[in-house]
Enzyme design. Structure first.
Site, short mmCIF file in Angstrom:
data_model
loop_
_atom_site.label_atom_id
_atom_site.label_comp_id
_atom_site.label_asym_id
_atom_site.label_seq_id
_atom_site.Cartn_x
_atom_site.Cartn_y
_atom_site.Cartn_z
N ASP A 165 0.90 -1.16 -0.08
CA ASP A 165 -0.12 -0.12 0.06
C ASP A 165 0.87 1.44 -0.12
O ASP A 165 2.23 1.34 0.30
CB ASP A 165 -0.95 -0.09 0.99
CG ASP A 165 -0.33 -0.41 2.33
OD1 ASP A 165 1.15 -0.46 2.70
OD2 ASP A 165 -0.91 -1.23 3.41
N ASP B 195 -7.48 -2.64 14.20
CA ASP B 195 -8.95 -2.77 13.48
C ASP B 195 -8.93 -4.11 12.65
O ASP B 195 -10.19 -4.42 12.09
CB ASP B 195 -9.45 -1.65 13.11
CG ASP B 195 -8.80 -1.17 11.77
OD1 ASP B 195 -7.89 -1.94 11.29
OD2 ASP B 195 -9.12 -0.20 10.96
N HIS C 259 -7.31 -4.80 9.99
CA HIS C 259 -6.85 -4.44 8.54
C HIS C 259 -5.65 -5.04 8.30
O HIS C 259 -4.75 -5.34 8.98
CB HIS C 259 -6.84 -3.03 8.34
CG HIS C 259 -5.66 -2.25 8.73
ND1 HIS C 259 -5.85 -1.03 9.13
CD2 HIS C 259 -4.26 -2.35 8.82
CE1 HIS C 259 -4.84 -0.58 9.61
NE2 HIS C 259 -3.90 -1.33 9.40
N GLU D 180 -9.52 -1.78 5.40
CA GLU D 180 -10.33 -1.65 6.42
C GLU D 180 -11.51 -2.30 6.51
O GLU D 180 -11.92 -2.97 5.95
CB GLU D 180 -10.54 -0.07 6.54
CG GLU D 180 -9.40 0.96 6.46
CD GLU D 180 -8.70 0.93 7.88
OE1 GLU D 180 -8.47 0.02 8.73
OE2 GLU D 180 -8.16 1.96 8.15
P1 PGA Z 1 2.18 -1.39 12.74
O1 PGA Z 1 0.81 -1.43 11.49
O2 PGA Z 1 3.06 -2.58 12.43
O3 PGA Z 1 2.76 0.01 12.67
O4 PGA Z 1 1.46 -1.70 13.99
C1 PGA Z 1 0.59 -2.63 11.02
C2 PGA Z 1 -0.53 -2.40 10.00
O5 PGA Z 1 -1.45 -1.42 10.31
O6 PGA Z 1 -0.94 -3.13 9.44
#
Ligand code: PGA
Length: 256
Positions: A63, A132, A134, A139
């Protein structure tokens, strides 16, 4: 789904790094799907230390934020060069990251999907997970068969990522992300999650129903998905003892 629980993030990361290194040694022209965020930083450090040959490897990132340039310090372009690409012999032409500045976002997403197919598909996808649920930036309520496209971040993700941007206001609202359908086509999916704050999302993803409300739960339908967790991220799993027992008692031929 295979759930590997280790006491620390370092121990879980090191097993995941071994699996990736094994793939790169067996298939020098492997296609890797890469993730950003704080979770895979140590993984990339380990991969760099292993001094693998990346000259024939092709990469696709999950992404990118829309509206920030590749040079922006918080772009995922910057992240990838800083944490991995500048330290290995990857060929610039083999690096693919969604274009957050594309004039025609839908066309750039379609092209991204075509490039993945033309490369022969993704051999191994590295994933983090949002609080959440994702994966990529898919999302909750994302279609479980979605492809690369534009998404709007949830307030929760904006809050979670404000730490990188200095404030919530500075976090872009829109992103380009591979879809859940795209991720599901990777031959291997390795999801890493560390810390108590990921525990609820992990428990839902691994032991809850498959639901668009927790996009990572779609991985229950992936034949070889593996979750690499530390004790904190595993702390809400009902069958944690079983997963630990399975990992400790793997037959020799099945060990990583
Ligand atoms: P993080 O993010 O590794 O910074 O916790 C993970 C994500 O949002 O997929």
């Amino acid at each position: 789904m295979e759930i590997i629980i280790q006491p620390t993030p370092e121990a879980a990361t090191s097993i995941a790094a071994k699996l990736i290194a094994k793939l790169l040694r067996e298939k020098p022209n492997a296609v890797l799907g890469l993730a950003t965020g704080s979770t895979p930083v140590a993984l990339y450090r380990e991969l760099v230390a292993l001094k693998l040959d990346w000259s024939k490897v092709t990469t696709f990132n999950l992404d990118e934020y829309i509206g920030i340039s590749p040079q922006h310090p918080q772009s995922y372009h910057s992240f990838m060069w800083e944490n991995l690409f500048q330290h290995v012999n990857v060929a610039v032409k083999n690096v693919n990251i969604p274009d957050g500045m594309a004039k025609d976002v839908p066309a750039s997403c379609e092209l991204y999907e075509k490039k993945i197919k033309a490369a022969g598909g993704i051999d191994l996808q590295i994933l983090g997970i949002g609080t959440d649920g994702h994966i990529g930036f898919n999302e909750p309520t994302s279609s479980l068969v979605s492809r690369t496209r534009i998404k709007t971040l949830t307030q929760q993700t904006i809050r979670d990522n404000a730490r990188f941007f200095g404030s919530e206001e500075a976090v872009p609202h829109h992103v380009i992300t591979m879809g859940i359908g795209t991720i599901m086509e990777a031959r291997q999916n390795l999801l890493l999650a560390f810390g108590d704050k990921k525990a609820a999302a992990i428990a839902e993803a691994a032991e809850g129903p498959v639901t668009a409300m927790n996009p990572a739960s779609a991985l229950q339908f992936h034949a070889t998905a593996k979750f690499f967790l530390d004790a904190g991220a595993a702390s809400k799993l009902k069958k944690a003892d079983y997963y630990r027992w399975v990992y400790e008692n793997k037959p020799v031929w099945q060990q990583f």
